[in-house]
Design an enzyme around this catalytic site. Structure first.
Site, mmCIF file in Angstrom:
data_model
loop_
_atom_site.group_PDB
_atom_site.id
_atom_site.type_symbol
_atom_site.label_atom_id
_atom_site.label_comp_id
_atom_site.label_asym_id
_atom_site.label_seq_id
_atom_site.Cartn_x
_atom_site.Cartn_y
_atom_site.Cartn_z
ATOM 1 N N GLY A 1 -14.485 -70.123 4.562
ATOM 2 C CA GLY A 1 -15.192 -71.389 4.670
ATOM 3 C C GLY A 1 -14.432 -72.546 4.021
ATOM 4 N N LYS B 1 1.104 -69.341 8.399
ATOM 5 C CA LYS B 1 1.643 -70.538 9.025
ATOM 6 C C LYS B 1 0.460 -71.472 9.283
ATOM 7 C CE LYS B 1 4.530 -72.282 12.746
ATOM 8 N NZ LYS B 1 5.357 -73.045 11.778
ATOM 9 N N TYR B 2 0.647 -72.759 9.016
ATOM 10 C CA TYR B 2 -0.428 -73.733 9.236
ATOM 11 C C TYR B 2 -0.467 -74.110 10.705
ATOM 12 C CZ TYR B 2 -3.085 -78.080 9.054
ATOM 13 O OH TYR B 2 -4.016 -79.061 9.276
ATOM 14 N N HIS C 1 -11.724 -73.865 16.749
ATOM 15 C CA HIS C 1 -12.342 -72.746 16.039
ATOM 16 C C HIS C 1 -13.258 -72.031 17.024
ATOM 17 C CE1 HIS C 1 -15.182 -71.258 12.634
ATOM 18 N NE2 HIS C 1 -14.439 -70.311 13.129
ATOM 19 N N LYS D 1 -20.373 -76.992 10.065
ATOM 20 C CA LYS D 1 -20.466 -77.143 11.513
ATOM 21 C C LYS D 1 -21.597 -78.101 11.853
ATOM 22 C CE LYS D 1 -18.776 -72.450 12.133
ATOM 23 N NZ LYS D 1 -19.214 -71.037 12.239
ATOM 24 N N GLU E 1 -13.839 -64.594 13.780
ATOM 25 C CA GLU E 1 -13.404 -65.996 13.840
ATOM 26 C C GLU E 1 -11.930 -66.063 14.203
ATOM 27 O OE1 GLU E 1 -14.019 -68.242 10.332
ATOM 28 O OE2 GLU E 1 -16.199 -68.070 10.387
ATOM 29 N N GLU F 1 -10.887 -64.576 10.103
ATOM 30 C CA GLU F 1 -11.914 -64.003 9.234
ATOM 31 C C GLU F 1 -12.974 -63.320 10.082
ATOM 32 O OE1 GLU F 1 -13.621 -67.093 6.747
ATOM 33 O OE2 GLU F 1 -11.642 -67.834 6.208
ATOM 34 N N ASN G 1 -17.257 -62.552 9.991
ATOM 35 C CA ASN G 1 -18.557 -62.725 9.339
ATOM 36 C C ASN G 1 -19.439 -61.535 9.681
ATOM 37 O OD1 ASN G 1 -17.755 -65.299 8.405
ATOM 38 N ND2 ASN G 1 -18.231 -66.139 10.413
ATOM 39 N N ARG H 1 -22.682 -61.093 9.418
ATOM 40 C CA ARG H 1 -24.094 -61.503 9.408
ATOM 41 C C ARG H 1 -24.458 -62.155 10.739
ATOM 42 N NH1 ARG H 1 -21.163 -65.798 7.185
ATOM 43 N NH2 ARG H 1 -21.387 -67.610 8.540
HETATM 44 C C1 MV4 Z 1 -6.353 -72.342 8.915
HETATM 45 C C2 MV4 Z 1 -6.098 -73.603 9.477
HETATM 46 C C3 MV4 Z 1 -4.843 -73.818 10.026
HETATM 47 N N1 MV4 Z 1 -3.907 -72.845 9.981
HETATM 48 N N2 MV4 Z 1 -5.408 -71.402 8.918
HETATM 49 C C4 MV4 Z 1 -10.621 -73.399 7.119
HETATM 50 C C5 MV4 Z 1 -11.775 -72.537 6.823
HETATM 51 C C6 MV4 Z 1 -11.290 -71.155 6.881
HETATM 52 N N3 MV4 Z 1 -12.262 -70.343 7.528
HETATM 53 C C7 MV4 Z 1 -10.012 -71.190 7.613
HETATM 54 N N4 MV4 Z 1 -9.675 -72.584 7.760
HETATM 55 C C8 MV4 Z 1 -8.535 -72.969 8.339
HETATM 56 N N5 MV4 Z 1 -7.543 -72.046 8.378
HETATM 57 C C9 MV4 Z 1 -4.216 -71.654 9.432
HETATM 58 N N6 MV4 Z 1 -3.279 -70.709 9.379
HETATM 59 C C10 MV4 Z 1 -7.112 -74.554 9.486
HETATM 60 C C11 MV4 Z 1 -8.350 -74.244 8.914
HETATM 61 C C12 MV4 Z 1 -9.351 -75.260 9.000
HETATM 62 C C13 MV4 Z 1 -10.498 -75.063 9.778
HETATM 63 C C14 MV4 Z 1 -10.738 -73.881 10.451
HETATM 64 C C15 MV4 Z 1 -11.874 -73.701 11.201
HETATM 65 C C16 MV4 Z 1 -12.805 -74.729 11.312
HETATM 66 C C17 MV4 Z 1 -12.580 -75.898 10.664
HETATM 67 C C18 MV4 Z 1 -11.444 -76.083 9.886
HETATM 68 C C19 MV4 Z 1 -11.236 -77.299 9.213
HETATM 69 C C20 MV4 Z 1 -10.117 -77.474 8.457
HETATM 70 C C21 MV4 Z 1 -9.182 -76.436 8.333
#
Ligand code: MV4
Length: 447
Positions: free
Chosen positions: A164, A201-202, A208, A237, A275, A287, A289, A291
């Protein structure tokens, strides 16, 4: 089948579970804090037990009080809803140790998925695609440098106990890595008492997308397609859709098959959500969840399934009784979360609901525990209703949602209904062209 279930939650989800119980002929026990004496779930339940003062820690998270309530009322099972104790493995274990059934997965699976490193390693082993990154936990900065050089910057350092969005730091370049490393570890230690971290990696502009699955106690697992949950702000959300405007039926079938095979091999039971980040046609698991989720109604509408009923049936040891080919997807569904918040500043706005008039008509569903005269307490989540629409096409679902939002009257407190109206008339939203960053940018713009 159970004859009595205790509902360990409040608000709209307590009511949602209560309704499923009624239809199954199961008696219900509501538990509530002193702040929720006048709540709808308390009024409608067969029995109600006060479990403590307003603070969640002392009531909805009070395991001893909840178990006592179950014992004195003779409840056989506990449905945790979402939030609160729903992903607390120790709670699930304690419930079972008291001879009661926890309506959800095994404590072992909850614990496994609660550790994001174990979750990823498990999914990788079972053939689910991941974001490129470290092979499990990183124990020193040098290891992090090696992985970051290999996958390429920017990278994220994430906490194993996170999720989260908590305990996550980005390193744009190699110069940022040490700071990100130190900050992520310090934050993780402070927030979770566990400083284990990993690296990914970003992904710069993903959507999502999450996949709904159900499993019985006999290894049968099916999926109910995806929800697009990209429209969020600060990891909250706001609007979800089923299906995703970005996916084809073939892509859904493919990721669904991969996921159900993996979860069947795990012996996963009850409801779960995988997810993914989705970018450039690729799914990357991040990830799981363990639930029921807030946004489950959009899936229920397009699949014509009662997911809470299914959870209860499966927890009682019944078989799924159908296979993947029996599940079909019809039309499009959208959910707008109605929060008691200022629609511009997002400041929570508890208070008395002077007038409540929910919308209705074809394809409109309102999941809410609100009523005229209800006092929204200041102690809990600000979500007061979910407005869900279902229509044959996405275009018609948008029109139906706009119509329903226009009908919706909540007076006395501020809500985010005006923001939903603005989103629904935006051309980019209407084209389905958005990523996880879209809503933050949209809400930062003047209007
Ligand atoms: C990331 C990402 C970009 N690259 N991982 C944020 C919450 C967590 N569940 C995982 N998240 C993210 N992981 C990588 N490798 C960007 C996010 C992220 C995000 C993910 C899902 C929904 C909204 C988000 C908002 C900001 C960042």
């Amino acid at each position: 089948m159970f004859s009595k279930i205790l509902i360990a939650n409040r608000g709209e989800i307590a009511l949602r579970i209560l309704r499923a119980c009624r239809e199954l002929g199961i008696k219900t026990v509501a538990v509530h804090s002193t702040a929720d004496e006048d709540a709808m779930h308390v009024r409608l339940a067969d029995e109600a037990v006060c479990i403590g003062p307003p603070a969640s820690r002392d009531s909805y998270l009070n395991v001893a009080a909840i178990l006592s309530a179950a014992t004195i009322t003779g409840a056989e099972a506990i449905h945790p809803g979402y939030g609160f104790l729903s992903e607390n493995a120790d709670f699930a274990e304690t419930v079972e140790a008291h001879g009661l059934t926890f309506i959800g997965p095994t404590a072992e699976h909850i614990r496994m998925m609660g550790d994001k490193i174990t979750a990823k390693t498990t999914m990788q082993m079972l053939g689910v695609p991941l974001v490129p990154g470290s092979d499990g936990e990183l124990t020193n900065l040098e290891e992090a440098r090696e992985v970051a050089d290999k996958v390429g910057y920017p990278v994220l350092i994430k906490a194993a106990a996170g999720g989260g969005g908590r305990g996550m730091k980005v390193a744009q370049t190699a110069d940022d890595l040490e700071d990100a490393w130190k900050m992520a570890r310090a934050e993780a230690r402070a927030a979770f008492g566990n400083d284990a971290v990993y690296l990914e990696k970003y992904m710069d502009r993903p959507r999502h997308i999450e996949l709904q699955i159900l499993g019985d106690n006999y290894g049968n697992v099916v999926h109910f397609g995806e929800r697009d949950c990209s429209l969020q702000r600060r990891h909250q959300k706001l609007l979800e859709e089923a299906g995703s405007p970005a996916l084809t039926a073939e892509q859904r079938d493919a990721i669904g098959q991969t996921a159900t095979q993996a979860l069947s091999k795990m012996g996963y039971r009850n409801a779960g959500t995988l997810e993914f980040l989705y970018q450039d046609g690729q799914f990357c698991f991040i990830e799981m969840n363990t639930r029921l989720q807030v946004e489950h109604p959009v899936t229920e509408m397009v699949c014509d399934v009662d997911l809470v009923r299914e959870q209860i049936r499966l927890a009682a040891g019944e078989q799924l009784g159908y296979t993947q080919k029996d599940i079909s997807f019809s039309g499009h569904a959208i959910e707008c979360r109605i929060n008691a918040e200022d629609p511009d500043s997002f400041t929570p706005c508890p208070g008395t609901v002077a007038v409540y008039h929910p919308p209705g008509g074809l394809g409109v569903r309102v999941d809410s525990a609100l009523y005229t005269g209800y006092r929204v307490p200041p102690f809990y989540d600000s979500m007061i209703a979910k407005l869900i629409v279902h229509a044959p096409t996405r275009e018609q679902a948008i029109a139906r949602m706009q119509r329903a939002l226009d009908e919706f009257v909540v007076e006395g407190i501020k809500t985010v209904i005006p923001l939903h109206r603005r989103i629904l008339e935006d051309p980019e939203f209407q084209k389905g062209e958005y990523t996880i960053h879209w809503l933050e940018q949209f809400t930062a713009k003047p209007h």
